[in-house]
Design a protein around this motif. Sequence first.
Motif, PDB file in Angstrom:
ATOM      1  N   ARG A 240       0.885  -1.568   0.152  1.00  0.00           N
ATOM      2  CA  ARG A 240      -0.159  -0.267   0.180  1.00  0.00           C
ATOM      3  C   ARG A 240       0.605   1.100   0.191  1.00  0.00           C
ATOM      4  NH1 ARG A 240      -5.818  -1.533   2.049  1.00  0.00           N
ATOM      5  NH2 ARG A 240      -5.401  -3.377   3.095  1.00  0.00           N
ATOM      6  N   ALA A 241       2.291   0.648   0.774  1.00  0.00           N
ATOM      7  CA  ALA A 241       2.771   2.685   1.205  1.00  0.00           C
ATOM      8  C   ALA A 241       3.805   2.514  -0.613  1.00  0.00           C
ATOM      9  CB  ALA A 241       3.253   2.177   2.243  1.00  0.00           C
ATOM     10  N   ALA A 242       4.176   1.616  -1.138  1.00  0.00           N
ATOM     11  CA  ALA A 242       4.690   1.396  -2.354  1.00  0.00           C
ATOM     12  C   ALA A 242       3.720   2.536  -3.221  1.00  0.00           C
ATOM     13  CB  ALA A 242       5.069   0.323  -2.836  1.00  0.00           C
ATOM     14  N   TYR A 243       2.300   1.610  -3.030  1.00  0.00           N
ATOM     15  CA  TYR A 243       1.318   2.683  -4.183  1.00  0.00           C
ATOM     16  C   TYR A 243       1.278   3.780  -4.525  1.00  0.00           C
ATOM     17  CZ  TYR A 243      -0.456  -1.533  -6.616  1.00  0.00           C
ATOM     18  OH  TYR A 243      -0.161  -3.246  -7.566  1.00  0.00           O
ATOM     19  N   ALA A 244       1.166   4.606  -2.743  1.00  0.00           N
ATOM     20  CA  ALA A 244       0.336   5.634  -2.405  1.00  0.00           C
ATOM     21  C   ALA A 244       2.068   7.073  -2.837  1.00  0.00           C
ATOM     22  CB  ALA A 244       0.742   5.899  -0.388  1.00  0.00           C
ATOM     23  N   ILE A 245       3.011   6.486  -2.769  1.00  0.00           N
ATOM     24  CA  ILE A 245       4.856   7.251  -2.310  1.00  0.00           C
ATOM     25  C   ILE A 245       4.426   7.009  -3.945  1.00  0.00           C
ATOM     26  CG2 ILE A 245       6.675   6.736  -2.181  1.00  0.00           C
ATOM     27  CD1 ILE A 245       6.240   5.292   0.606  1.00  0.00           C
ATOM     28  N   GLY A 246       4.218   5.930  -5.141  1.00  0.00           N
ATOM     29  CA  GLY A 246       4.490   6.221  -6.368  1.00  0.00           C
ATOM     30  C   GLY A 246       3.143   7.068  -6.937  1.00  0.00           C
ATOM     31  N   LEU A 247       2.378   7.320  -5.948  1.00  0.00           N
ATOM     32  CA  LEU A 247       0.583   7.620  -6.754  1.00  0.00           C
ATOM     33  C   LEU A 247       1.336   9.196  -7.357  1.00  0.00           C
ATOM     34  CD1 LEU A 247      -1.439   7.308  -8.465  1.00  0.00           C
ATOM     35  CD2 LEU A 247      -2.789   7.753  -6.571  1.00  0.00           C
ATOM     36  N   VAL A 248       1.381   9.309  -5.443  1.00  0.00           N
ATOM     37  CA  VAL A 248       2.186  11.131  -4.794  1.00  0.00           C
ATOM     38  C   VAL A 248       3.766  11.639  -6.462  1.00  0.00           C
ATOM     39  CG1 VAL A 248       3.453  12.552  -3.078  1.00  0.00           C
ATOM     40  CG2 VAL A 248       1.042  10.814  -2.948  1.00  0.00           C
ATOM     41  N   LEU A 249       4.430  10.493  -5.811  1.00  0.00           N
ATOM     42  CA  LEU A 249       5.671  10.959  -7.272  1.00  0.00           C
ATOM     43  C   LEU A 249       5.107  11.083  -8.347  1.00  0.00           C
ATOM     44  CD1 LEU A 249       8.316   8.537  -5.719  1.00  0.00           C
ATOM     45  CD2 LEU A 249       8.045  11.182  -4.827  1.00  0.00           C
ATOM     46  N   LEU A 250       4.375  10.454  -9.053  1.00  0.00           N
ATOM     47  CA  LEU A 250       3.822  10.545 -10.566  1.00  0.00           C
ATOM     48  C   LEU A 250       3.441  11.550 -10.696  1.00  0.00           C
ATOM     49  CD1 LEU A 250       3.737   8.781 -12.762  1.00  0.00           C
ATOM     50  CD2 LEU A 250       1.326   8.084 -12.466  1.00  0.00           C
ATOM     51  N   ILE A 251       2.343  12.296  -9.778  1.00  0.00           N
ATOM     52  CA  ILE A 251       1.300  13.236  -9.917  1.00  0.00           C
ATOM     53  C   ILE A 251       2.478  14.746 -10.122  1.00  0.00           C
ATOM     54  CG2 ILE A 251      -0.517  14.585  -9.061  1.00  0.00           C
ATOM     55  CD1 ILE A 251      -1.646  12.233  -8.086  1.00  0.00           C
ATOM     56  N   VAL A 252       3.592  14.641  -8.553  1.00  0.00           N
ATOM     57  CA  VAL A 252       4.150  15.608  -8.407  1.00  0.00           C
ATOM     58  C   VAL A 252       5.246  15.617 -10.030  1.00  0.00           C
ATOM     59  CG1 VAL A 252       6.101  16.911  -7.305  1.00  0.00           C
ATOM     60  CG2 VAL A 252       3.701  15.856  -6.017  1.00  0.00           C
ATOM     61  N   GLY A 253       5.292  14.499 -10.179  1.00  0.00           N
ATOM     62  CA  GLY A 253       6.438  14.254 -11.368  1.00  0.00           C
ATOM     63  C   GLY A 253       6.048  14.263 -12.837  1.00  0.00           C
ATOM     64  N   HIS A 254       5.037  14.259 -12.948  1.00  0.00           N
ATOM     65  CA  HIS A 254       4.426  14.667 -14.246  1.00  0.00           C
ATOM     66  C   HIS A 254       3.925  16.131 -13.833  1.00  0.00           C
ATOM     67  CE1 HIS A 254       5.100  10.977 -15.192  1.00  0.00           C
ATOM     68  NE2 HIS A 254       4.332  10.526 -16.243  1.00  0.00           N
ATOM     69  N   GLY A 255       3.907  16.437 -13.158  1.00  0.00           N
ATOM     70  CA  GLY A 255       3.129  18.512 -12.940  1.00  0.00           C
ATOM     71  C   GLY A 255       4.815  19.290 -13.127  1.00  0.00           C
ATOM     72  N   LEU A 256       5.695  18.438 -13.004  1.00  0.00           N
ATOM     73  CA  LEU A 256       6.825  19.514 -13.088  1.00  0.00           C
ATOM     74  C   LEU A 256       7.486  19.200 -14.358  1.00  0.00           C
ATOM     75  CD1 LEU A 256       8.954  18.163 -10.101  1.00  0.00           C
ATOM     76  CD2 LEU A 256       8.763  20.006 -10.695  1.00  0.00           C
ATOM     77  N   ALA A 257       7.375  17.753 -14.860  1.00  0.00           N
ATOM     78  CA  ALA A 257       7.639  17.412 -16.225  1.00  0.00           C
ATOM     79  C   ALA A 257       6.801  18.726 -17.782  1.00  0.00           C
ATOM     80  CB  ALA A 257       7.010  15.879 -16.860  1.00  0.00           C
ATOM     81  N   LEU A 258       5.260  18.902 -17.126  1.00  0.00           N
ATOM     82  CA  LEU A 258       4.634  19.425 -18.171  1.00  0.00           C
ATOM     83  C   LEU A 258       4.313  20.892 -17.778  1.00  0.00           C
ATOM     84  CD1 LEU A 258       0.979  16.872 -17.926  1.00  0.00           C
ATOM     85  CD2 LEU A 258       2.422  17.632 -20.427  1.00  0.00           C
ATOM     86  N   PHE A 259       4.888  21.638 -16.451  1.00  0.00           N
ATOM     87  CA  PHE A 259       4.454  23.253 -16.218  1.00  0.00           C
ATOM     88  C   PHE A 259       5.901  23.938 -15.375  1.00  0.00           C
ATOM     89  CE2 PHE A 259       0.541  21.003 -15.072  1.00  0.00           C
ATOM     90  CZ  PHE A 259       0.070  21.149 -16.496  1.00  0.00           C
ATOM     91  N   TRP A 260       6.962  22.915 -15.549  1.00  0.00           N
ATOM     92  CA  TRP A 260       7.835  23.042 -14.377  1.00  0.00           C
ATOM     93  C   TRP A 260       9.031  23.544 -15.354  1.00  0.00           C
ATOM     94  CZ3 TRP A 260      12.539  21.369 -13.006  1.00  0.00           C
ATOM     95  CH2 TRP A 260      13.382  22.274 -12.193  1.00  0.00           C
TER      96      TRP A 260
END
Lengths: 148, 224
Positions: free
Chosen positions: B9-29
């Motif tokens: 569960r922790a791996a999914y949660a961390i992965g999901l948060v990182l993915l959302i932030v990471g794609h935000g960075l990739a698309l906008f930053w």
Amino acid sequence: MKTATQRRLFAVAALAVAGSALGMVSYSDMGEDLVYYWSPTELRANANAKGATVRLGGLVVPGTLQWNRDDGTATFDVTDGSATVRVRSQTNPPQMFREGIGVVVEGKLASDGAFDTQRVMVKHSNEYQAPEGGHPPDVARTLVVDPS
Amino acid sequence: MRPPSKAERAAYAIGLVLLIVGHGLALFWVPPERMMGEVGRILYVHVPAAWLSLVAYTISFGAAVGFLFTGRRSMDHTAVASAEAGVVLNALLLATGSLFARPTWGVWWTWDPRLTSSAVMWLTFVGVLLLRSVVHDPERRATWSAVSTVMAYVNIPITYFSVQMWRSIHQVQSNPGTMDSDMVFVLRFNAFAVLFLLLGWLGTGRRIAASIDARESAPPLESP
């Protein structure tokens, strides 16, 4: 049901076959005969090249690109440093196409020594950099409006 | 089926948060690429998919060899879970690569060494999974798929080094010296996101494989 010894024998055999297959690919001369594209030097040196559909790869020589904006064709020279081939393109190259960049073109060597192609592909380097000046270059537009 | 562990569960949660932030960075930053412009941003999906599909296949290979030497069925569960994850990431790799190639190189597909070996990599591991589905005895299935996984793995180093061994249209591997430092950061950030999702996925896949195995290994129910 397999015994443990049988299973380990499978493991050793599989690893041996896999390892030797990898060794064969790594140390054989496969790369000598199987090439994705020819260099201009190889194209010039190969007597069988005329008329066969081949790929030619090299750099677009700066100052040689000529566009015909009416029909979208272009001519440019491709070089590997020692030989140069004039390329006649009947197609619109992709947006990254420009002088000095790597290209791979598919087509045929014509009897006049030029290379006729219907497919121009750009070979990008492994460099990924931010745009100078902080704005994305509108490459597609600059190609159409100002081919220099 | 066993319930998911806290680690899964922790791996999914961390992965999901990182993915959302990471794609935000990739698309906008992160800045667009100098030559490719905005389309260059597909790199932040394409390259993590490539890296983590190789990681997944490598885990599968290690587990397959481990099963053959130890006979522990849990190794087979790891092998199938990571092969499945590898195939999905590999499909993502091929799809994003094709979308990337059309605007940059000018073609959806070309039979260059890197593209061809990546497609072969996908097909061979799909083959391993197909083989699994036609062998019903769990012990035999584990042995056969472990041997075929070892064979299929031959192609992974070939795929990785194809751009150095042969001429190709695909560029050689980038490194921090050839890449803008912000882009390197966002790329690694997204790779970690996919890594955590992969770890969660391996947990789920192992549980599924274990439950299938338990069902098939159980003695038949007595019929009236």
